[in-house]
Design a protein around this motif. Structure first.
Motif, mmCIF file in Angstrom:
data_model
loop_
_atom_site.group_PDB
_atom_site.id
_atom_site.type_symbol
_atom_site.label_atom_id
_atom_site.label_comp_id
_atom_site.label_asym_id
_atom_site.label_seq_id
_atom_site.Cartn_x
_atom_site.Cartn_y
_atom_site.Cartn_z
ATOM 1 N N ALA A 69 0.821 -1.225 0.000
ATOM 2 C CA ALA A 69 0.000 0.000 0.000
ATOM 3 C C ALA A 69 0.851 1.269 0.000
ATOM 4 O O ALA A 69 0.560 2.215 -0.764
ATOM 5 N N PRO A 70 1.928 1.399 0.841
ATOM 6 C CA PRO A 70 2.752 2.629 0.813
ATOM 7 C C PRO A 70 3.397 2.853 -0.546
ATOM 8 O O PRO A 70 3.483 3.988 -1.017
ATOM 9 N N LEU A 71 3.853 1.769 -1.183
ATOM 10 C CA LEU A 71 4.497 1.902 -2.491
ATOM 11 C C LEU A 71 3.505 2.409 -3.533
ATOM 12 O O LEU A 71 3.823 3.282 -4.336
ATOM 13 N N ARG A 72 2.283 1.893 -3.522
ATOM 14 C CA ARG A 72 1.275 2.336 -4.492
ATOM 15 C C ARG A 72 0.940 3.801 -4.281
ATOM 16 O O ARG A 72 0.724 4.562 -5.232
ATOM 17 N N ALA A 73 0.905 4.215 -3.010
ATOM 18 C CA ALA A 73 0.601 5.618 -2.709
ATOM 19 C C ALA A 73 1.710 6.538 -3.225
ATOM 20 O O ALA A 73 1.432 7.619 -3.773
ATOM 21 N N VAL A 98 3.821 5.930 -5.758
ATOM 22 C CA VAL A 98 3.763 5.951 -7.230
ATOM 23 C C VAL A 98 2.664 6.897 -7.696
ATOM 24 O O VAL A 98 2.848 7.675 -8.637
ATOM 25 N N THR A 99 1.552 6.879 -7.038
ATOM 26 C CA THR A 99 0.440 7.761 -7.415
ATOM 27 C C THR A 99 0.831 9.220 -7.241
ATOM 28 O O THR A 99 0.512 10.084 -8.070
ATOM 29 N N LYS A 100 1.568 9.508 -6.144
ATOM 30 C CA LYS A 100 1.988 10.879 -5.889
ATOM 31 C C LYS A 100 2.984 11.358 -6.925
ATOM 32 O O LYS A 100 2.900 12.486 -7.421
ATOM 33 N N ARG A 130 -1.778 17.862 -12.077
ATOM 34 C CA ARG A 130 -3.128 17.518 -12.564
ATOM 35 C C ARG A 130 -3.409 16.038 -12.313
ATOM 36 O O ARG A 130 -2.493 15.208 -12.346
ATOM 37 N N ASN A 131 -4.632 15.702 -12.025
ATOM 38 C CA ASN A 131 -5.034 14.308 -11.883
ATOM 39 C C ASN A 131 -5.080 13.661 -13.257
ATOM 40 O O ASN A 131 -5.662 14.198 -14.194
ATOM 41 N N VAL A 132 -4.439 12.557 -13.369
ATOM 42 C CA VAL A 132 -4.405 11.827 -14.635
ATOM 43 C C VAL A 132 -5.032 10.468 -14.441
ATOM 44 O O VAL A 132 -4.695 9.770 -13.495
ATOM 45 N N SER A 133 -5.940 10.164 -15.309
ATOM 46 C CA SER A 133 -6.601 8.836 -15.244
ATOM 47 C C SER A 133 -5.983 7.920 -16.237
ATOM 48 O O SER A 133 -5.685 8.311 -17.378
#
Length: 342
Positions: free
Chosen positions: A321-325, A327-329, A338-341
């Motif tokens: 979970a920390p790694l995914r967070a 990467v998202t940041k 900007r938020n990218v989907s």
């Protein structure tokens, strides 16, 4: 034993076990119950010898059983003192000029709890198809008047409405309404096969049977009814038991207008009906296919949902979970916030 007799037996044996004493009226060469299997007696207007001599199919092998009771009127009680546990009458009731009296006499001939088994033709499948259903008021009037013979009204009705196609003859209204022909016909005794009354499966219970039971003419209870079908020879089955009647009949059911049955149609109507039936069949097929595809999709969604739920609840999902967070940041920073989907 032919198919119709076999089907009759099936319905009969749902209600009796043949252990008692039975009576079959007019069995001819197709009795429903045989003497070899039960204590059953046969009733007819003629004895075996007369029936064989008058057989209308001399080239056929007709096995007519011995007749135990030979009667000379519809008042069977005048000839028979025995009591029966069941009585069978196939294609007899429609011939009785006074149907309520006929049923009352049969009731008197039965033991308490006895079963009356009736098979009779639905007019839609017979030469009576153009006749009007016999009304309840007609049955009551005949009973109160003590009618014993076939009224002229029925003879005239048969002359006018008999479906000549049944004997491979054309129907011409001018001939049917020729009073000279009708008067000439009335000079002869009524034909032995004349139907004093006619019925339809869709109306006989609510318009005839239940009202007669409610009016207290006979101590019968309606325990079974099987509507007519073409594959069963167009006959309906009625089963009555000798016991106090328990009849439920809604006002709307009794007074509802009978559904009109059309017996003839032109070619255009027939084509339209066939086309409509085909469209309905195609639509039903399409709906069935869509439902099958929807079921497959629902199963796939349920499977994937289950997989995702299992993954999210797993240990590896929580550890990463920390790694995914992170990467998202980083993806957000790389796109200028900007938020990218994806």
């Amino acid at each position: 034993m032919n198919l119709v007799t076999t089907l009759r037996r099936g319905h009969l044996l749902k209600h009796i076990d043949l252990s008692g004493v039975g009576l079959e009226i007019g069995p001819y060469d197709q009795p429903t119950v045989f003497k070899s299997e039960a204590d059953v007696r046969y009733l007819d207007w003629k004895d075996k010898e007369q029936l064989v001599q008058e057989c209308t199919h001399p080239d056929m092998i007709v096995d007519i059983p011995d007749i135990d009771y030979v009667v000379h009127s519809n008042r069977y009680c005048d000839y028979i003192a025995d009591k029966f546990d069941y009585i069978i009458a196939n294609h007899v009731m429609e011939h009785a000029p006074n149907m309520i009296q006929w049923l009352s006499d049969l009731c008197d001939m039965m033991q308490p709890g006895g079963v009356l088994f009736l098979a009779l033709p639905d007019k839609k499948f017979s030469f009576d198809k153009y006749r009007q259903d016999t009304a309840l008021s007609h049955f009551v009037a005949e009973y109160l008047a003590g009618v014993e013979d076939i009224p002229r009204e029925h003879q005239i009705e048969c002359e006018i409405y008999y479906d000549e196609a049944f004997v491979n003859k054309p129907m011409h209204v001018a001939d049917k309404l020729d009073m000279n022909r009708i008067k000439e016909k009335l000079k002869a005794p009524p034909h032995v096969g004349i139907h004093s009354h006619v019925f339809e499966s869709g109306t006989i219970v609510s318009k005839v049977l239940k009202p007669i039971l409610m009016m207290g003419f006979v101590e019968f209870n309606l325990v079974d009814f099987v509507p007519a079908r073409g594959e069963t020879g167009g006959e309906m089955i009625i089963v009555l038991r000798k016991e106090p009647p328990r009849v439920e009949l809604a006002t709307e059911e009794f007074y509802s207008a009978p559904v009109q049955t059309t017996h003839t149609s032109n070619t255009a109507d027939t084509v339209d009906a066939v086309a409509t039936a085909q469209r309905l069949a195609d639509a039903e097929k399409a709906v069935t296919e869509l439902r099958a595809r929807l079921a497959v999709m629902q199963e796939e969604i349920a499977s994937r949902t289950s997989t995702i739920s299992a993954l999210e609840s797993s240990t590896s999902w929580r550890i990463t979970a920390p790694l995914r967070a992170a990467v998202t940041k980083l993806r957000g920073l790389g796109s200028g916030g900007r938020n990218v989907s994806y």
